[in-house]
Enzyme design. Sequence first.
Site, PDB file in Angstrom:
ATOM      1  N   HIS A  79      57.794  10.590 -29.989  1.00 20.51           N
ATOM      2  CA  HIS A  79      58.690  10.701 -31.145  1.00 20.51           C
ATOM      3  C   HIS A  79      59.421  12.040 -31.053  1.00 20.51           C
ATOM      4  CE1 HIS A  79      60.301   9.881 -35.077  1.00 20.51           C
ATOM      5  NE2 HIS A  79      60.066  11.146 -35.382  1.00 20.51           N
ATOM      6  N   ASN A 124      53.086   6.677 -28.048  1.00 26.80           N
ATOM      7  CA  ASN A 124      54.514   6.698 -28.370  1.00 26.80           C
ATOM      8  C   ASN A 124      55.024   8.132 -28.266  1.00 26.80           C
ATOM      9  OD1 ASN A 124      57.058   5.721 -29.526  1.00 26.80           O
ATOM     10  ND2 ASN A 124      56.437   6.778 -31.395  1.00 26.80           N
ATOM     11  N   ALA A 175      61.034  19.136 -23.998  1.00 26.72           N
ATOM     12  CA  ALA A 175      59.764  18.647 -24.558  1.00 26.72           C
ATOM     13  C   ALA A 175      59.408  17.233 -24.089  1.00 26.72           C
ATOM     14  CB  ALA A 175      59.824  18.693 -26.088  1.00 26.72           C
ATOM     15  N   GLU A 176      60.247  16.246 -24.415  1.00 31.84           N
ATOM     16  CA  GLU A 176      59.849  14.849 -24.176  1.00 31.84           C
ATOM     17  C   GLU A 176      59.508  14.560 -22.724  1.00 31.84           C
ATOM     18  OE1 GLU A 176      62.160  11.756 -26.086  1.00 31.84           O
ATOM     19  OE2 GLU A 176      63.079  13.217 -27.405  1.00 31.84           O
ATOM     20  N   ASP A 195      54.495   6.074 -36.949  1.00 32.52           N
ATOM     21  CA  ASP A 195      54.300   7.469 -36.508  1.00 32.52           C
ATOM     22  C   ASP A 195      53.092   8.133 -37.178  1.00 32.52           C
ATOM     23  OD1 ASP A 195      56.677   7.153 -35.021  1.00 32.52           O
ATOM     24  OD2 ASP A 195      57.912   7.860 -36.686  1.00 32.52           O
ATOM     25  N   GLU A 227      48.747   1.039 -37.106  1.00 32.64           N
ATOM     26  CA  GLU A 227      49.568   0.106 -37.883  1.00 32.64           C
ATOM     27  C   GLU A 227      50.693   0.796 -38.660  1.00 32.64           C
ATOM     28  OE1 GLU A 227      46.393  -0.317 -37.359  1.00 32.64           O
ATOM     29  OE2 GLU A 227      46.080  -2.449 -36.905  1.00 32.64           O
ATOM     30  N   ARG A 284      60.468 -14.395 -35.889  1.00 31.85           N
ATOM     31  CA  ARG A 284      59.779 -13.164 -35.493  1.00 31.85           C
ATOM     32  C   ARG A 284      58.405 -13.459 -34.877  1.00 31.85           C
ATOM     33  NH1 ARG A 284      63.019  -8.913 -34.538  1.00 31.85           N
ATOM     34  NH2 ARG A 284      61.694  -7.065 -34.460  1.00 31.85           N
ATOM     35  N   GLY A 343      66.379   5.028 -21.203  1.00 35.49           N
ATOM     36  CA  GLY A 343      65.224   5.126 -20.324  1.00 35.49           C
ATOM     37  C   GLY A 343      65.027   6.456 -19.626  1.00 35.49           C
TER      38      GLY A 343
HETATM   39  C1  GAR Z   1      63.910   9.413 -27.189  1.00 37.79           C
HETATM   40  O1  GAR Z   1      64.483  10.569 -27.714  1.00 37.79           O
HETATM   41  C2  GAR Z   1      62.651   9.052 -27.945  1.00 37.79           C
HETATM   42  O2  GAR Z   1      61.935  10.167 -28.372  1.00 37.79           O
HETATM   43  C3  GAR Z   1      63.241   8.297 -29.107  1.00 37.79           C
HETATM   44  O3  GAR Z   1      64.255   7.508 -28.540  1.00 37.79           O
HETATM   45  C4  GAR Z   1      64.811   8.200 -27.422  1.00 37.79           C
HETATM   46  C5  GAR Z   1      64.821   7.257 -26.229  1.00 37.79           C
HETATM   47  O4  GAR Z   1      65.481   7.835 -25.133  1.00 37.79           O
HETATM   48  N1  GAR Z   1      62.234   7.516 -29.782  1.00 37.79           N
HETATM   49  C6  GAR Z   1      62.215   7.333 -31.105  1.00 37.79           C
HETATM   50  O5  GAR Z   1      63.065   7.768 -31.855  1.00 37.79           O
HETATM   51  C7  GAR Z   1      61.023   6.527 -31.599  1.00 37.79           C
HETATM   52  N2  GAR Z   1      60.918   6.617 -33.034  1.00 37.79           N
HETATM   53  P1  GAR Z   1      65.314   7.267 -23.660  1.00 37.79           P
HETATM   54  O6  GAR Z   1      65.539   5.755 -23.701  1.00 37.79           O
HETATM   55  O7  GAR Z   1      66.382   7.965 -22.856  1.00 37.79           O
HETATM   56  O8  GAR Z   1      63.925   7.600 -23.165  1.00 37.79           O
END
Ligand code: GAR
Length: 201
Positions: free
Chosen positions: A110, A108, A180-181, A151, A148, A66, A12
């Site tokens: 990525h 999302n 970045a993120e 990515d 759908e 599911r 998170g």
């Molecule tokens: C992050 O690096 C995010 O970009 C990646 O999971 C990590 C979650 O970290 N997401 C993916 O790979 C989606 N395909 P976090 O729980 O510390 O935010």
Amino acid sequence: MLRVLVCVSGGGTNLQAIIDAGARGELGDTGIVRVISNNPNAYALERAKNAGIDAVCVSPKEFANRADFHKALLDAINEAKPDLIVLAGFLVVVPEEVIAAYRNRIINIHPSLIPSFCGTGYYGLKVHEAALARGVKVSGATVHFVDEGTDTGPIILQKAVEVKEGDTPKVLQQRIMEEAEWKIMPEAIRLIAEGKVKIGE
Ligand code: GAR
């Protein structure tokens, strides 16, 4: 107010970046109304509770099949009446009924520069392992709308990050998160809150 619901599966840190940006007043007129995790042990749930945000777990393990899980997930989303759903490290393939109900209202993050190192099987550390194996000198992160495909939705923001000699997948992952993120995810939410993101025809 833009009602934001955040879906998580793990640590998170992206959720934390969103919470912190909101606390600094950087997200415009936005509020996180709920956090949903598929994983009961996700530390992201603690981060939500510490911030006083409603946090619920909808685990596939609690359901016979599911379809029942998907219905429970949609119910937990609908209850919160979100304007925007943010997938912040949510490692569940979003059910089609959720995508249909919230078309162009799901984003999302990525951890690569899409279209590199994305699609089925590319998540978490696997993305960085693949980038290092290919020998790229630049990687980064992408915020995009969810459709759908995996990515494949329209790209909102990207930020490039340098790959350095001797990087391990974990070191590269951390640099991409920090540089970045944790920046472009809050930025994308702010742009959406301000009505500055439009999907072209
Ligand atoms: C992050 O690096 C995010 O970009 C990646 O999971 C990590 C979650 O970290 N997401 C993916 O790979 C989606 N395909 P976090 O729980 O510390 O935010």
